[in-house]
Scaffold this motif. Structure first.
Motif, PDB file in Angstrom:
ATOM      1  N   TYR A   9     -12.640 -26.001 -42.803  1.00 41.96           N
ATOM      2  CA  TYR A   9     -11.912 -27.137 -42.238  1.00 41.96           C
ATOM      3  C   TYR A   9     -10.776 -27.554 -43.166  1.00 41.96           C
ATOM      4  O   TYR A   9      -9.654 -27.804 -42.738  1.00 41.96           O
ATOM      5  CB  TYR A   9     -12.832 -28.344 -42.059  1.00 41.96           C
ATOM      6  CG  TYR A   9     -13.727 -28.328 -40.846  1.00 41.96           C
ATOM      7  CD1 TYR A   9     -13.230 -28.073 -39.571  1.00 41.96           C
ATOM      8  CD2 TYR A   9     -15.080 -28.628 -40.969  1.00 41.96           C
ATOM      9  CE1 TYR A   9     -14.055 -28.104 -38.464  1.00 41.96           C
ATOM     10  CE2 TYR A   9     -15.908 -28.666 -39.860  1.00 41.96           C
ATOM     11  CZ  TYR A   9     -15.395 -28.399 -38.612  1.00 41.96           C
ATOM     12  OH  TYR A   9     -16.206 -28.439 -37.510  1.00 41.96           O
ATOM     13  N   ILE A  13      -6.688 -27.678 -42.489  1.00 46.47           N
ATOM     14  CA  ILE A  13      -5.821 -28.851 -42.665  1.00 46.47           C
ATOM     15  C   ILE A  13      -4.686 -28.518 -43.632  1.00 46.47           C
ATOM     16  O   ILE A  13      -3.516 -28.804 -43.359  1.00 46.47           O
ATOM     17  CB  ILE A  13      -6.627 -30.057 -43.189  1.00 46.47           C
ATOM     18  CG1 ILE A  13      -7.667 -30.515 -42.167  1.00 46.47           C
ATOM     19  CG2 ILE A  13      -5.699 -31.223 -43.561  1.00 46.47           C
ATOM     20  CD1 ILE A  13      -7.102 -30.912 -40.830  1.00 46.47           C
ATOM     21  N   LEU A  52     -12.109 -33.167 -37.234  1.00 43.29           N
ATOM     22  CA  LEU A  52     -12.311 -31.821 -36.696  1.00 43.29           C
ATOM     23  C   LEU A  52     -13.792 -31.541 -36.441  1.00 43.29           C
ATOM     24  O   LEU A  52     -14.153 -30.947 -35.413  1.00 43.29           O
ATOM     25  CB  LEU A  52     -11.731 -30.772 -37.647  1.00 43.29           C
ATOM     26  CG  LEU A  52     -10.212 -30.776 -37.836  1.00 43.29           C
ATOM     27  CD1 LEU A  52      -9.802 -29.698 -38.832  1.00 43.29           C
ATOM     28  CD2 LEU A  52      -9.476 -30.601 -36.522  1.00 43.29           C
ATOM     29  N   CYS A  55     -14.968 -33.285 -33.335  1.00 45.08           N
ATOM     30  CA  CYS A  55     -14.454 -32.561 -32.173  1.00 45.08           C
ATOM     31  C   CYS A  55     -15.331 -31.348 -31.876  1.00 45.08           C
ATOM     32  O   CYS A  55     -15.757 -31.139 -30.738  1.00 45.08           O
ATOM     33  CB  CYS A  55     -13.010 -32.146 -32.425  1.00 45.08           C
ATOM     34  SG  CYS A  55     -12.285 -31.140 -31.112  1.00 45.08           S
ATOM     35  N   GLU A  56     -15.618 -30.581 -32.913  1.00 48.98           N
ATOM     36  CA  GLU A  56     -16.466 -29.394 -32.728  1.00 48.98           C
ATOM     37  C   GLU A  56     -17.868 -29.788 -32.284  1.00 48.98           C
ATOM     38  O   GLU A  56     -18.461 -29.153 -31.413  1.00 48.98           O
ATOM     39  CB  GLU A  56     -16.534 -28.593 -34.024  1.00 48.98           C
ATOM     40  CG  GLU A  56     -17.365 -27.326 -33.860  1.00 48.98           C
ATOM     41  CD  GLU A  56     -17.748 -26.672 -35.174  1.00 48.98           C
ATOM     42  OE1 GLU A  56     -18.040 -25.467 -35.137  1.00 48.98           O
ATOM     43  OE2 GLU A  56     -17.786 -27.346 -36.205  1.00 48.98           O
ATOM     44  N   VAL A  62     -11.339 -27.171 -31.764  1.00 45.98           N
ATOM     45  CA  VAL A  62     -10.798 -27.697 -33.022  1.00 45.98           C
ATOM     46  C   VAL A  62      -9.283 -27.521 -33.093  1.00 45.98           C
ATOM     47  O   VAL A  62      -8.573 -28.386 -33.616  1.00 45.98           O
ATOM     48  CB  VAL A  62     -11.506 -27.019 -34.221  1.00 45.98           C
ATOM     49  CG1 VAL A  62     -10.828 -27.342 -35.531  1.00 45.98           C
ATOM     50  CG2 VAL A  62     -12.962 -27.447 -34.270  1.00 45.98           C
ATOM     51  N   GLN A  63      -8.765 -26.446 -32.555  1.00 47.97           N
ATOM     52  CA  GLN A  63      -7.322 -26.206 -32.596  1.00 47.97           C
ATOM     53  C   GLN A  63      -6.546 -27.326 -31.904  1.00 47.97           C
ATOM     54  O   GLN A  63      -5.458 -27.693 -32.336  1.00 47.97           O
ATOM     55  CB  GLN A  63      -6.984 -24.854 -31.948  1.00 47.97           C
ATOM     56  CG  GLN A  63      -7.514 -23.648 -32.709  1.00 47.97           C
ATOM     57  CD  GLN A  63      -6.879 -23.494 -34.084  1.00 47.97           C
ATOM     58  OE1 GLN A  63      -5.696 -23.751 -34.268  1.00 47.97           O
ATOM     59  NE2 GLN A  63      -7.673 -23.087 -35.062  1.00 47.97           N
ATOM     60  N   ALA A  65      -7.350 -30.384 -31.871  1.00 45.81           N
ATOM     61  CA  ALA A  65      -7.461 -31.617 -32.653  1.00 45.81           C
ATOM     62  C   ALA A  65      -6.619 -31.597 -33.932  1.00 45.81           C
ATOM     63  O   ALA A  65      -6.511 -32.625 -34.605  1.00 45.81           O
ATOM     64  CB  ALA A  65      -8.925 -31.876 -33.002  1.00 45.81           C
ATOM     65  N   ILE A  66      -6.015 -30.474 -34.252  1.00 43.75           N
ATOM     66  CA  ILE A  66      -5.267 -30.363 -35.515  1.00 43.75           C
ATOM     67  C   ILE A  66      -4.145 -31.402 -35.639  1.00 43.75           C
ATOM     68  O   ILE A  66      -4.003 -32.017 -36.701  1.00 43.75           O
ATOM     69  CB  ILE A  66      -4.762 -28.919 -35.731  1.00 43.75           C
ATOM     70  CG1 ILE A  66      -5.959 -28.009 -36.039  1.00 43.75           C
ATOM     71  CG2 ILE A  66      -3.751 -28.854 -36.874  1.00 43.75           C
ATOM     72  CD1 ILE A  66      -5.627 -26.533 -36.113  1.00 43.75           C
ATOM     73  N   ALA A  69      -5.852 -34.596 -36.644  1.00 49.97           N
ATOM     74  CA  ALA A  69      -6.416 -34.504 -37.991  1.00 49.97           C
ATOM     75  C   ALA A  69      -5.320 -34.628 -39.044  1.00 49.97           C
ATOM     76  O   ALA A  69      -5.472 -35.364 -40.033  1.00 49.97           O
ATOM     77  CB  ALA A  69      -7.174 -33.185 -38.147  1.00 49.97           C
ATOM     78  N   GLY A 196     -12.043 -37.783 -33.185  1.00 46.62           N
ATOM     79  CA  GLY A 196     -12.415 -36.368 -33.037  1.00 46.62           C
ATOM     80  C   GLY A 196     -13.328 -36.147 -31.841  1.00 46.62           C
ATOM     81  O   GLY A 196     -13.198 -35.160 -31.114  1.00 46.62           O
TER      82      GLY A 196
END
Length: 198
Positions: A9, A13, A52, A55-56, A62-63, A65-66, A69, A196
Motif C-alpha cells: 500500500y 501511495i 486503501l 476500500c479493499e 483499490v485503484q 481509491a488512489i 488516498a 475508503g
C-alpha cells in the motif's frame, strides 16, 4: 488486489503521490517545489493506507481509491507544514529533514500548505467528474469527499488544532486532552477509513 501488505500500500501511495498535483505555471513554480518537498519527505502514509485498506476490505477496487488516498496525504502534509510554523509549534525538523518554512520561508510554507489542501479537493473532484453518468458511483465519491472534508475541517482536525493552541501552557483537563486527540489526530484517521469504505 487481495490481502495487500502495508508496504505494498505504501509503495502504491509513494508511486502516485505527485500524480494529482495540478500543473503549475512556471512563474509560481516555487510553491510546487515546496509542496513536493514536504510530500516526498517520507512518513508512514498511515491515513492513505487506511483509506486503501478500507476500500479493499469492503470489496472495492483499490485503484479507484488512489486519488482519494493521495488527497488524504496532501491534507495531512498541509497540516504538518502549518503545524511546524513559528506561529504554531515552531519546529525546525520534520521526518529528519528541515521543515518547509526553514527551507522556503514562512510565507511560501503557508502557501504550500494552502496549495496542498486545495489540490486535495481538486484531485477528488476531478475524479468525481468522471462519474456524472453513474449516480451510484458518484454518490459514493460524494460521501467519501464529505467524510474527508468533515475530518479535516473545523469539526475535526482544525477544531483539535484550535483546542491544542488554546490549551498551550495551561493545565489541561482529561476531557480537553481527549478532545484534542479525537479531533487533531483521530478525525482524519476516522475519515480515512470511512472514505475508503465509501
Amino acid at each position: 488486489m487481495d490481502n495487500i501488505s502495508y508496504s505494498t500500500y505504501k509503495n502504491l501511495i509513494d508511486e502516485h503521490i505527485l500524480d494529482f498535483l495540478p500543473e503549475i505555471d512556471h512563474k509560481s513554480i516555487t510553491v510546487y517545489e515546496a509542496m513536493k518537498y514536504s510530500l516526498t519527505a517520507g512518513g508512514k502514509r498511515l491515513r492513505p493506507i487506511l483509506l486503501l485498506a478500507a476500500c479493499e476490505f469492503v470489496g472495492g477496487d483499490v485503484q479507484n481509491a488512489i486519488p482519494y488516498a493521495c488527497a488524504m496525504e496532501y491534507i495531512h502534509t498541509y497540516s504538518l507544514i502549518h503545524d511546524d510554523l513559528p506561529a504554531m509549534d515552531d519546529d525546525e525538523l520534520r521526518r529528519g529533514v528541515p521543515t518547509n518554512h526553514v527551507v522556503y520561508g514562512e510565507a511560501m510554507a503557508i502557501l504550500a500548505g494552502d496549495g496542498l489542501l486545495t489540490s486535495a479537493f481538486e484531485a477528488m473532484n476531478k475524479d468525481m467528474l468522471l462519474y456524472l453518468d453513474d449516480p451510484i458511483k458518484l454518490k459514493r465519491r460524494i460521501r467519501a469527499i464529505y467524510e474527508i472534508s468533515k475530518g479535516a475541517g473545523c469539526r475535526g482536525m482544525v477544531a483539535g488544532q484550535v483546542a491544542d493552541i488554546e490549551a498551550e501552557n495551561k493545565q489541561c483537563s482529561k476531557e480537553m486532552l481527549d478532545y484534542i486527540h479525537l479531533n487533531k489526530t483521530a478525525a482524519l484517521i476516522t475519515a480515512s477509513v470511512r472514505a475508503g469504505a465509501y
